[in-house]
Scaffold this motif. Structure first.
Motif, PDB file in Angstrom:
ATOM      1  N   ALA A  28       0.401  -1.135  -0.022  1.00 41.19           N
ATOM      2  CA  ALA A  28       0.038  -0.304  -0.171  1.00 41.19           C
ATOM      3  C   ALA A  28       1.064   1.370  -0.302  1.00 41.19           C
ATOM      4  O   ALA A  28       0.570   2.828  -0.617  1.00 41.19           O
ATOM      5  CB  ALA A  28      -1.152  -0.126   1.424  1.00 41.19           C
ATOM      6  N   THR A  29       1.470   1.161   0.464  1.00 43.87           N
ATOM      7  CA  THR A  29       2.497   3.076   0.529  1.00 43.87           C
ATOM      8  C   THR A  29       2.918   2.511  -0.222  1.00 43.87           C
ATOM      9  O   THR A  29       3.741   3.947  -0.910  1.00 43.87           O
ATOM     10  CB  THR A  29       3.949   2.707   1.768  1.00 43.87           C
ATOM     11  OG1 THR A  29       3.368   1.730   3.062  1.00 43.87           O
ATOM     12  CG2 THR A  29       4.780   3.330   1.793  1.00 43.87           C
ATOM     13  N   TYR A  30       3.802   1.562  -0.868  1.00 49.58           N
ATOM     14  CA  TYR A  30       4.390   1.855  -2.471  1.00 49.58           C
ATOM     15  C   TYR A  30       3.696   2.602  -3.083  1.00 49.58           C
ATOM     16  O   TYR A  30       3.404   3.241  -4.318  1.00 49.58           O
ATOM     17  CB  TYR A  30       5.498   0.922  -2.825  1.00 49.58           C
ATOM     18  CG  TYR A  30       5.779   0.506  -4.163  1.00 49.58           C
ATOM     19  CD1 TYR A  30       6.967   1.006  -4.302  1.00 49.58           C
ATOM     20  CD2 TYR A  30       5.169   0.139  -5.621  1.00 49.58           C
ATOM     21  CE1 TYR A  30       7.354   1.364  -5.495  1.00 49.58           C
ATOM     22  CE2 TYR A  30       5.842   0.054  -6.691  1.00 49.58           C
ATOM     23  CZ  TYR A  30       6.814   1.273  -6.742  1.00 49.58           C
ATOM     24  OH  TYR A  30       7.649   1.286  -8.158  1.00 49.58           O
ATOM     25  N   ILE A  31       2.076   1.612  -3.014  1.00 45.87           N
ATOM     26  CA  ILE A  31       1.725   2.466  -4.511  1.00 45.87           C
ATOM     27  C   ILE A  31       1.107   4.004  -4.385  1.00 45.87           C
ATOM     28  O   ILE A  31       0.721   4.459  -5.646  1.00 45.87           O
ATOM     29  CB  ILE A  31       0.660   1.398  -4.414  1.00 45.87           C
ATOM     30  CG1 ILE A  31       0.342   0.200  -4.561  1.00 45.87           C
ATOM     31  CG2 ILE A  31      -1.214   1.965  -4.864  1.00 45.87           C
ATOM     32  CD1 ILE A  31      -0.454  -1.530  -4.640  1.00 45.87           C
ATOM     33  N   GLU A  32       0.460   4.028  -2.748  1.00 45.05           N
ATOM     34  CA  GLU A  32       0.509   5.588  -2.503  1.00 45.05           C
ATOM     35  C   GLU A  32       1.486   6.250  -3.104  1.00 45.05           C
ATOM     36  O   GLU A  32       1.706   8.006  -3.797  1.00 45.05           O
ATOM     37  CB  GLU A  32       0.243   5.618  -0.889  1.00 45.05           C
ATOM     38  CG  GLU A  32      -1.000   4.833  -1.232  1.00 45.05           C
ATOM     39  CD  GLU A  32      -1.843   4.714   0.440  1.00 45.05           C
ATOM     40  OE1 GLU A  32      -2.919   4.850   0.520  1.00 45.05           O
ATOM     41  OE2 GLU A  32      -0.435   5.055   1.575  1.00 45.05           O
ATOM     42  N   SER A  33       2.896   6.359  -2.268  1.00 40.07           N
ATOM     43  CA  SER A  33       4.305   7.209  -3.042  1.00 40.07           C
ATOM     44  C   SER A  33       4.595   7.339  -4.250  1.00 40.07           C
ATOM     45  O   SER A  33       4.661   8.597  -4.016  1.00 40.07           O
ATOM     46  CB  SER A  33       4.577   6.988  -1.592  1.00 40.07           C
ATOM     47  OG  SER A  33       5.581   5.686  -1.544  1.00 40.07           O
ATOM     48  N   GLN A  34       4.877   6.211  -4.635  1.00 40.46           N
ATOM     49  CA  GLN A  34       5.207   5.977  -5.648  1.00 40.46           C
ATOM     50  C   GLN A  34       4.848   5.897  -7.411  1.00 40.46           C
ATOM     51  O   GLN A  34       4.931   6.320  -8.390  1.00 40.46           O
ATOM     52  CB  GLN A  34       6.222   4.821  -5.781  1.00 40.46           C
ATOM     53  CG  GLN A  34       7.482   5.064  -4.712  1.00 40.46           C
ATOM     54  CD  GLN A  34       8.381   6.003  -4.894  1.00 40.46           C
ATOM     55  OE1 GLN A  34       8.870   6.351  -5.991  1.00 40.46           O
ATOM     56  NE2 GLN A  34       8.030   6.503  -3.395  1.00 40.46           N
ATOM     57  N   MET A  35       2.751   4.656  -6.536  1.00 30.07           N
ATOM     58  CA  MET A  35       2.734   5.025  -8.579  1.00 30.07           C
ATOM     59  C   MET A  35       1.434   6.052  -8.651  1.00 30.07           C
ATOM     60  O   MET A  35       0.682   6.589  -9.847  1.00 30.07           O
ATOM     61  CB  MET A  35       1.674   2.932  -7.560  1.00 30.07           C
ATOM     62  CG  MET A  35       2.880   2.743  -8.132  1.00 30.07           C
ATOM     63  SD  MET A  35       2.103   1.258  -8.294  1.00 30.07           S
ATOM     64  CE  MET A  35       1.993   0.226  -9.186  1.00 30.07           C
ATOM     65  N   ARG A  36       0.465   6.427  -7.412  1.00 24.57           N
ATOM     66  CA  ARG A  36      -0.109   7.337  -7.374  1.00 24.57           C
ATOM     67  C   ARG A  36       0.216   8.810  -8.135  1.00 24.57           C
ATOM     68  O   ARG A  36      -0.782   9.024  -8.670  1.00 24.57           O
ATOM     69  CB  ARG A  36      -0.842   7.613  -5.782  1.00 24.57           C
ATOM     70  CG  ARG A  36      -1.800   9.083  -5.715  1.00 24.57           C
ATOM     71  CD  ARG A  36      -2.407   9.339  -4.510  1.00 24.57           C
ATOM     72  NE  ARG A  36      -2.761  10.000  -4.330  1.00 24.57           N
ATOM     73  CZ  ARG A  36      -2.590  11.117  -4.433  1.00 24.57           C
ATOM     74  NH1 ARG A  36      -2.133  11.745  -4.456  1.00 24.57           N
ATOM     75  NH2 ARG A  36      -4.334  12.486  -4.139  1.00 24.57           N
TER      76      ARG A  36
END
Length: 375
Positions: free
Chosen positions: A64-72
């Protein structure tokens, strides 16, 4: 249509106990699935749903952290119909092992496109090659008598393919496989999954010799992924077809397996592939190389399972029964309506997109707090 937000909800859903205890396989005990649910919000009020499910590090919930910080940030303001370009952009910067995060976004993009066009996801994957997907069900570690009884219960529920998990000990594994094969009718398909539990090719071949007289469909993932040359050696000597699972992630890994001639069958995961688009590529590569394919499972919750089923009815070369029934391995699910997993088959949900929506009462019940425990 533009993407206006990417929202992540980590959840922890208990796994269904078997033999009145936590399920154990060669990957260890599995008490709770900690995954991330993803929503792609748009300026048209359409919402695309995705799921990051992974039992390896980083787990689905940790992604979740990667999706929110890097992908979003890379997705905001983009057109979800530019799916291939978006997938390529995200894949180019994703670390190895983060394919389930890519899968969550890709699944959500497919869901968005299907909803906007009012068509099911399988139409976006090439249309329906079959109306339903034949299923396999996995038998975890247990005493031989327990394994036989549970195998019979699976047959009563309509499953025609059983996957016996091994990795307890040589003698116990051999006895379990022999007793199941003796107990089930001849038309039942039996496969064996080592989950990388053999220490080396010698141990794997010793086990294969001990079950060679039985009607075994295949042996799955005898060794760890970094032992590809040894897996090739096993395949060259084994009378039982060899399937690889943890060796098959993004398309580049399929090139390695094909080049090494290490497998007869590929177990293609939507999560490990990095999404439906990449899984479709993996299926095509296997077909070109003359390898058979099936679809594997983490096991996923409702969103991921629905995505698997859409893939399963669309790809022409789904050669073997698939593991597209992850919902059945959990005490509950987070989507509605319930998926049609009956009589040994999975039927794609009706309606546009994936055909499922989040059940927010259940999502809130299984939502993970910042500490990583369910509220």
């Amino acid at each position: 249509m533009k993407i206006t937000d990417v929202r992540c909800t980590p959840v922890g859903v208990p796994r269904r106990k078997i033999f009145d205890r936590t399920v154990v396989t060669g990957l260890g005990p599995a008490a709770v699935s900690q995954y991330t649910l993803v929503e792609l919000m748009t300026d048209t009020d359409h919402v695309g749903l995705g799921e990051a499910a992974c039992v390896f590090d980083p787990t689905g919930a940790a992604l979740a952290t990667y999706i929110e910080s890097q992908m979003r940030p890379k997705l905001l303001g983009r057109n979800p119909f530019d799916r291939s370009a978006l997938n390529a952009m995200l894949r180019s910067s994703a670390p190895t092992g983060y394919e389930p995060a890519l899968a969550a976004i890709d699944i959500a993009l497919h869901d968005l496109m299907g909803k906007a066009l009012d068509v099911p996801v399988y139409d976006l994957l090439g249309g329906m090659a079959r109306p339903r997907v034949p299923l396999s069900y996995s038998i975890p570690f247990g005493e031989p008598g327990e394994v036989v009884r549970f195998s019979r219960e699976c047959l009563e529920r309509g499953f025609k393919t059983l996957k016996i998990k091994i990795g307890q000990s040589h003698d116990r594994d051999v006895e379990c496989v022999h007793r199941v094969c003796e107990a089930v009718p001849n038309d039942v398909i039996v496969r064996v999954d080592a989950n990388m539990s053999f220490g080396d090719a010698t141990a794997a071949l010793k086990f294969i010799d001990a079950i060679a007289g039985l009607h075994i469909e295949l042996l799955e993932q005898p060794l760890a992924p970094d032992c590809l040359a040894e897996t090739t050696r096993i395949r060259e000597r084994s009378p039982i077809p060899i399937m690889v699972d943890e060796n098959v992630w993004g398309p580049a890994t399929v090139v390695n397996v094909i080049s090494a001639q290490a497998a007869d069958v590929l177990n293609v995961y939507v999560m490990e592939s990095g999404g439906l688009e990449a899984a479709r590529v993996n299926f095509s590569m296997a077909e070109a190389a003359g390898l058979k394919c099936m679809i594997g499972s983490m096991p996923e919750l409702g969103i991921g399972t629905a995505a698997q089923i859409h893939l399963g009815v669309a790809v022409p070369n789904l050669d073997l029964a698939a593991d597209c029934c992850g919902s059945l391995y959990h005490d509950d699910d987070v989507t509605q309506p319930s998926l049609c997993l009956e009589d040994g088959f999975a039927v794609p949900p009706s309606g546009p997109g994936l055909g499922v929506e989040l059940d927010w009462e259940k999502v809130d019940n299984f939502r993970l707090a910042a500490s990583g425990s369910a509220r």
